[in-house]
Write a protein that holds these residues in place. Structure first.
Motif, PDB file in Angstrom:
ATOM      1  N   MET A 166     -26.484 -44.727  30.899  1.00  0.00           N
ATOM      2  CA  MET A 166     -25.760 -44.120  32.138  1.00  0.00           C
ATOM      3  C   MET A 166     -25.602 -42.791  31.627  1.00  0.00           C
ATOM      4  SD  MET A 166     -22.715 -42.566  33.004  1.00  0.00           S
ATOM      5  CE  MET A 166     -21.820 -42.988  31.512  1.00  0.00           C
ATOM      6  N   LEU A 167     -25.530 -42.513  30.395  1.00  0.00           N
ATOM      7  CA  LEU A 167     -25.296 -40.958  29.866  1.00  0.00           C
ATOM      8  C   LEU A 167     -26.687 -40.300  30.068  1.00  0.00           C
ATOM      9  CD1 LEU A 167     -23.192 -41.459  26.384  1.00  0.00           C
ATOM     10  CD2 LEU A 167     -22.416 -40.652  29.151  1.00  0.00           C
ATOM     11  N   THR A 168     -27.670 -40.910  29.894  1.00  0.00           N
ATOM     12  CA  THR A 168     -29.100 -40.481  30.244  1.00  0.00           C
ATOM     13  C   THR A 168     -29.117 -40.070  31.767  1.00  0.00           C
ATOM     14  OG1 THR A 168     -30.108 -41.796  28.764  1.00  0.00           O
ATOM     15  CG2 THR A 168     -31.509 -40.919  30.202  1.00  0.00           C
ATOM     16  N   HIS A 169     -28.731 -40.569  32.733  1.00  0.00           N
ATOM     17  CA  HIS A 169     -28.723 -40.140  34.030  1.00  0.00           C
ATOM     18  C   HIS A 169     -27.536 -39.280  34.315  1.00  0.00           C
ATOM     19  CE1 HIS A 169     -31.802 -43.030  34.790  1.00  0.00           C
ATOM     20  NE2 HIS A 169     -30.963 -44.140  34.172  1.00  0.00           N
ATOM     21  N   PHE A 170     -26.521 -39.129  33.856  1.00  0.00           N
ATOM     22  CA  PHE A 170     -25.406 -38.337  34.055  1.00  0.00           C
ATOM     23  C   PHE A 170     -25.188 -37.460  32.846  1.00  0.00           C
ATOM     24  CE2 PHE A 170     -25.118 -41.757  36.685  1.00  0.00           C
ATOM     25  CZ  PHE A 170     -25.030 -41.334  38.082  1.00  0.00           C
ATOM     26  N   PRO A 171     -25.922 -36.520  32.363  1.00  0.00           N
ATOM     27  CA  PRO A 171     -25.585 -35.770  31.305  1.00  0.00           C
ATOM     28  C   PRO A 171     -24.472 -34.886  31.225  1.00  0.00           C
ATOM     29  CG  PRO A 171     -27.541 -34.868  32.502  1.00  0.00           C
ATOM     30  CD  PRO A 171     -27.196 -35.904  32.975  1.00  0.00           C
ATOM     31  N   ILE A 172     -24.091 -34.472  32.285  1.00  0.00           N
ATOM     32  CA  ILE A 172     -22.664 -33.564  32.406  1.00  0.00           C
ATOM     33  C   ILE A 172     -21.444 -34.599  31.679  1.00  0.00           C
ATOM     34  CG2 ILE A 172     -21.699 -34.605  34.783  1.00  0.00           C
ATOM     35  CD1 ILE A 172     -21.007 -31.769  35.208  1.00  0.00           C
ATOM     36  N   VAL A 173     -21.601 -35.871  31.716  1.00  0.00           N
ATOM     37  CA  VAL A 173     -20.550 -36.661  31.113  1.00  0.00           C
ATOM     38  C   VAL A 173     -20.543 -36.577  29.718  1.00  0.00           C
ATOM     39  CG1 VAL A 173     -19.640 -39.091  30.784  1.00  0.00           C
ATOM     40  CG2 VAL A 173     -20.762 -38.185  33.024  1.00  0.00           C
TER      41      VAL A 173
END
Length: 91
Positions: A67-74
């Motif tokens: 998931m962090l790969t797809h939403f780097p802002i997190v």
């Protein structure tokens, strides 16, 4: 009803792909409005006993890393800009 929680360990999960370090993302008006509020959540999962607990947490870590790969802002850290507003800095 009293419930006891045992703390076993703390783990850090990182993205499976490298993110562009040093990039800043401004927070929305809503994000800035609630910046002084924190929500702490604990998720409890009941197992059927058919799988090892380590397998469940391994899958959870793998899924979160994806998931962090797809939403780097997190993956960023909150920092203040020159106006004192919070923004997200990906490290």
């Amino acid at each position: 009803m009293a419930t006891e929680v045992s703390y076993i360990c703390k783990r850090t999960v990182v993205s499976t792909k490298a993110v562009e370090p040093g990039k800043f993302f401004p927070l929305s008006v809503l994000d800035r409005h609630v910046e002084n509020n924190h929500i702490r959540m604990v998720y409890y999962y009941q197992t059927s006993g058919e799988v090892e607990l380590g397998e469940v947490t391994k899958k959870l870590r793998e899924t979160l890393a994806e998931m962090l790969t797809h939403f780097p802002i997190v993956t960023g850290r909150l920092v203040r800009d020159e106006r004192g507003h919070l923004e997200d800095q990906v490290q």
